[in-house]
Design an enzyme around this catalytic site. Structure first.
Site, PDB file in Angstrom:
ATOM      1  N   LYS A  49       0.565   9.874  -3.829  1.00  0.00           N
ATOM      2  CA  LYS A  49      -0.108   8.613  -3.720  1.00  0.00           C
ATOM      3  C   LYS A  49      -0.178   8.082  -2.436  1.00  0.00           C
ATOM      4  O   LYS A  49      -1.342   7.505  -1.958  1.00  0.00           O
ATOM      5  CB  LYS A  49       0.570   7.576  -4.649  1.00  0.00           C
ATOM      6  CG  LYS A  49      -0.200   6.504  -5.034  1.00  0.00           C
ATOM      7  CD  LYS A  49       0.438   5.402  -5.990  1.00  0.00           C
ATOM      8  CE  LYS A  49       1.848   4.661  -5.422  1.00  0.00           C
ATOM      9  NZ  LYS A  49       1.601   3.751  -4.321  1.00  0.00           N
ATOM     10  N   ARG A  50       0.890   8.240  -1.721  1.00  0.00           N
ATOM     11  CA  ARG A  50       0.669   7.664  -0.301  1.00  0.00           C
ATOM     12  C   ARG A  50      -0.406   8.177   0.668  1.00  0.00           C
ATOM     13  O   ARG A  50      -0.919   7.603   1.318  1.00  0.00           O
ATOM     14  CB  ARG A  50       2.104   7.803   0.489  1.00  0.00           C
ATOM     15  CG  ARG A  50       3.402   7.192  -0.106  1.00  0.00           C
ATOM     16  CD  ARG A  50       3.413   5.695   0.417  1.00  0.00           C
ATOM     17  NE  ARG A  50       4.258   5.051  -0.089  1.00  0.00           N
ATOM     18  CZ  ARG A  50       3.902   3.591  -0.903  1.00  0.00           C
ATOM     19  NH1 ARG A  50       2.923   3.440  -0.729  1.00  0.00           N
ATOM     20  NH2 ARG A  50       4.772   3.030  -1.532  1.00  0.00           N
TER      21      ARG A  50
END
Length: 517
Positions: free
Chosen positions: A272-273
């Site tokens: 997600k980062r």
RNA sequence: GGCCGGUUCGUCUAUCGGUUAGGACAGCCCCCUUUCACGGGGCAAAGACGGGUUCGAUUCCCGUACCGGCUACCA
């Protein structure tokens, strides 16, 4: 000997997510491959919620998973939401069923009780940690140094059990055996059991770990093919052994470990980062973490069509062997085969994802897109009440849209006068002569009887000629008057759609702006 | 560190022993277009390395390198 060929059994596959947050790309692709394989073989697609870790429970995560599947059009045949003959489909609700299998394994000598506390384990790891062995495992070597039913006497174990001492059940990995299996994607994979640790099967809270639960439930639910991410490969020998120790080898599903989706830059699993960092979605749909309130945008809200999303995911690690890259879900089902799934991980390429979406927008009909476009426009404050007009607009602008949001910039000016006009682009070359031309043009338009692109262009050119002006130097000003900027479809098509009154108004409006500058 | 997996243009990939190593995205150039796109044409761009096996290896085998995954009472 007669074997029941697996091809004669009804295919049953499962997606078994842990409801701990938003569903990410890789997860949806795992769903997709499961789904495609099942549908290809006329089988069932089951969703089983693996919520065995109570400490990681996240409110709303399960509902999110089902919303995502619904958006993608990947409907489960059985699930906690859809029901089915093997309910419940939530492992937390199946808790009571696992202990008997753990006991069965202990009684048969394939597993044992371990009374070590978390602190004991921590201490053990600290004590045995060396440079050569940075992460000591609870394995055949170390289990002899811990508090478990192997090192303790029978009486001690009985006493501890009777006193209700917290304990776990661990698998007893055999010494120096080779466990191998045929992975549908990778072929034969084998492991030496001495290298595998004694995984916990049943936790102190009575819940099974993934290792026990996946085997028990796959067996109970008659799963024929088990697909999961490559990160599970190292624990495969544990699962294979469990199938064997429980006496179910003949019914063990075929395994396929899917390649990982990697971050576009550098290396490693996509997270997600990376999306936040590089500016593209990783989750299928918007997800708001209920604890932190942190919001993550999804492909859906970013303006992707579900068909495009499914299409691009399918082609990440799979292809049909031809040059075809655009597939409908039905075409994917027809063409899919596990043999053509790649072994290697694929770096995610957002540019290519955008291309897929654009392809799908281009291929969609105006009618297909109408509701969504109207919604998108409305969200941006533009009302497209006339469906007839909306359809014409969509046909005119869809090939310049890669994301649904592009319909706002490409389509708003059809429904409302631009709020800003890029007069800076015409100002420097503006002349009285041009001014005169546009005054006459607006008069001519005003008195037009027919209002069609072709006639408007003809009028435009005639007046231009009368003023001794080249159409080329007048097109851009007209465009800016109608659109507000240097973009959009043919100017006369735009005028034809927005109508006489609006066209004349916009011309005069910009004329007055120019006059006052 | 150990175990397991992987390795073809920048990226996604085709090739199942013999190809000028093909396609797509991105990039660059040209055409179409009196805007922006779409479309059409073109250019550039790859078999990690070293050994085998073979008449012939990108393809089969081994080693090396590099990358990744796992190494929790998480999945």
């Amino acid at each position: 000997m007669i074997y029941i060929c697996s091809m004669e059994k009804k295919v049953r596959v499962r997606f078994a997510p842990s409801p701990t947050g938003g569903l990410h790309l890789g997860g949806v692709r795992t769903v997709l491959f499961n789904y495609l394989f099942a549908k290809k073989h006329g089988g069932d697609f089951i969703v089983r919620i693996e919520d065995t870790d109570q400490t990681r429970f996240v409110e709303g995560a399960e509902a999110y998973i089902f919303n995502t599947l619904a958006w993608c059009g990947l409907t489960p045949d059985e699930s906690p939401l859809h029901g089915g003959p093997y309910a419940p489909y939530r492992q937390s609700e199946r808790k009571a069923s696992y202990k008997q299998y753990a006991d069965q394994l202990v009684n048969a000598g394939f597993a044992y009780y371990a009374f070590d506390t978390p602190e004991d384990l921590e201490q053990m790891r600290a004590q045995y940690k060396t440079d050569e062995n940075p992460s000591p495992q609870y394995n055949h070597l170390l289990r002899t140094k811990m508090r478990n039913s192997i090192t303790l006497s029978e009486a001690e174990v009985a006493a501890l059990l009777a006193a209700g001492t917290p304990h776990v059940v661990r698998i007893k990995m055999p010494l120096d055996e080779t466990v191998s299996f045929t992975d549908m994607i990778r072929g034969e994979v084998s492991f030496n059991t001495s290298q595998v640790d004694d995984k916990v099967l049943l936790k102190a809270d009575g819940m099974p770990t993934y290792h026990l639960a996946v085997v028990v439930d796959d067996y109970l639910m008659k799963i024929t093919h088990a697909f999961r991410g490559e990160e599970w490969l190292p624990s495969a020998p544990v699962h294979i052994l469990l199938w064997k120790y429980l006496g179910w080898s003949a019914e063990m599903p075929e395994w396929a470990h899917l390649p990982l989706i990697l971050k576009p830059d550098g290396n490693g699993k996509l997270s997600k980062r990376d999306g936040d960092r590089l500016g593209f979605p990783v989750f299928a749909m918007d997800w708001t973490d209920p604890k932190t309130g942190e919001k993550t945008t999804g492909f859906k809200e970013r303006g992707f069509l579900p068909q495009a999303f499914v299409n691009l995911l399918a082609l990440l690690g799979w292809n049909d062997g031809t040059d075809n890259e655009v597939f409908t879900i039905d075409e994917l089902i027809a063409a899919f085969s596990m043999e053509r799934v790649h072994k290697g991980g694929a770096k995610f390429n957002y540019e290519k994802a955008l291309w897929y979406n654009q392809e799908w927008i281009k291929r969609a009909t105006a009618a297909d897109l109408a509701d969504q476009v109207a919604e998108t426009l409305a969200a941006a404050g533009t009302t497209a009440s006339n469906r007839e007009v909306l359809l014409r607009v969509i046909d005119l602008v869809k090939e310049r849209c890669t994301l649904m949001a592009d319909f706002v910039t490409q389509g708003s000016f059809f429904f409302m006068s631009p709020s800003e006009f890029d007069t800076a682009s015409i100002q420097p070359k503006w002349t009285d002569q041009k001014n005169m031309f546009f005054i006459e043009l607006s008069k001519a338009f005003e008195s037009s009887i027919v209002w069609e692109a072709h006639d408007l262009e003809k009028t435009f050119k005639e007046i231009a000629a009368a003023h001794d002006l080249k159409p080329g130097e007048l097109m851009l000003p007209l465009r800016i008057m109608l659109v507000g900027g240097k973009f959009g479809p043919g100017v006369f098509d735009i005028a034809a759609i927005i109508g006489k009154e609006e066209t004349v108004n916009r011309i005069q409006k910009v004329l007055s702006i120019l006059e006052h500058n």
